[in-house]
Write an enzyme that holds these catalytic residues in place. Structure first.
Site, short mmCIF file in Angstrom:
data_model
loop_
_atom_site.label_atom_id
_atom_site.label_comp_id
_atom_site.label_asym_id
_atom_site.label_seq_id
_atom_site.Cartn_x
_atom_site.Cartn_y
_atom_site.Cartn_z
N LEU A 149 0.95 -1.09 0.49
CA LEU A 149 0.25 0.29 0.10
C LEU A 149 1.06 1.39 0.08
CD1 LEU A 149 -3.00 -0.64 2.67
CD2 LEU A 149 -3.01 0.23 0.12
N ASP A 150 0.42 2.21 -1.05
CA ASP A 150 1.25 3.55 -1.27
C ASP A 150 1.16 3.89 0.55
OD1 ASP A 150 2.17 3.19 -3.36
OD2 ASP A 150 0.20 4.56 -4.32
N PRO A 151 2.35 4.82 0.96
CA PRO A 151 1.98 5.57 2.32
C PRO A 151 1.30 6.96 1.87
CG PRO A 151 4.05 6.21 1.34
CD PRO A 151 3.15 5.30 0.30
#
Length: 252
Positions: free
Chosen positions: A51-53
């Site tokens: 998951l992206d930040p």
């Protein structure tokens, strides 16, 4: 409460990843906590899907022997909710980078939004964002992007089984047909911050940031992703996930 043997034999941990955390940070936090709790030097811990930040939601983390199942979990169908902002784009297709262009939105109707969404259901061709961790020539794409270097990216086929616009920002009036004078005036002054809430169910490898970008282009405008939450991977659901703090509180 889980024992050391439980973690070594293999656990599937459902974690609700907080905003601004990287997936690696979440894995590292749990690995460190397990090692400290049981006074051990090492244990296998990995996640099944980055998951992206700037995204939140379900992160499937495996320990011990269950790390052998990571590839299986990664390949399962995923579900997301989030927000697109119409009328502007960013190089990263999300809020990691600043707006680089703005586009008109006063031609966009509610009917057009829903009809356009139907175009993205099924097998589609998608270009990954240049700001992504995909490797090319031994480097991550985001390394090329941050250095200002052009790089050719190949499209990939992904499957979107469901794509629904669940809400259109009520602060802006969109016409579903003929406009009144008041509606037209509101549409003429429409800002570039029109927000669309969405829900999508898709295959492995789908970039929701690219979906936002392509959706804006299909509307003859622009769009970027401003919010993303993963709600499901296969049969695993975020409703059953723990925050990192809750997980740590359950360790010995």
């Amino acid at each position: 409460m889980k024992t050391l043997e439980d973690f070594k034999n293999g656990q599937v941990l459902l974690i609700d990843k907080p905003l601004h955390w990287t997936s690696f940070q979440a894995v590292n936090k749990l690995r460190w906590a397990i090692r400290k709790a049981f006074a051990i030097k090492k244990i296998k811990v990995g996640h099944a899907g980055t998951l992206d930040p700037l995204a939140t939601g379900l992160l499937v983390i495996c320990t011990g022997k269950m790390t052998k199942q990571i590839n299986t979990f990664q390949g399962q169908e995923k579900a997301y909710t989030g927000t697109f902002v119409l009328g502007s784009t960013t190089p990263s297709y999300d809020l990691e980078t600043d707006i680089d262009a703005t586009f008109p939105t006063n031609h966009i109707t509610e009917d057009l939004i829903h009809e356009t969404a139907k175009q993205f259901v099924g097998t589609i061709e998608q270009f990954p964002p240049v700001f992504s961790a995909i490797k090319k020539e031994g480097k991550r794409l985001y390394e090329f992007a941050r250095a200002g270097e052009h790089v050719d990216i190949k499209s990939r086929q992904v499957e979107i089984s469901e794509f629904e616009i669940t809400n259109i920002d009520a602060s802006t009036v969109l016409s579903t047909g003929a406009s009144t004078a008041l509606q037209q005036a509101q549409r003429d002054t429409l800002s570039t911050g029109l927000e669309l809430k969405f829900r999508v169910v898709c295959s492995k490898g789908t970039y929701i940031r690219s979906l936002a970008h392509d959706f804006g282009k299909a509307l003859n405008s622009g769009a970027h992703l401003s919010e993303l939450r993963r709600t499901r991977i296969g049969d695993f659901r975020v409703e059953d996930a723990l925050s990192p703090e809750e997980f740590l509180a359950n360790l010995p």
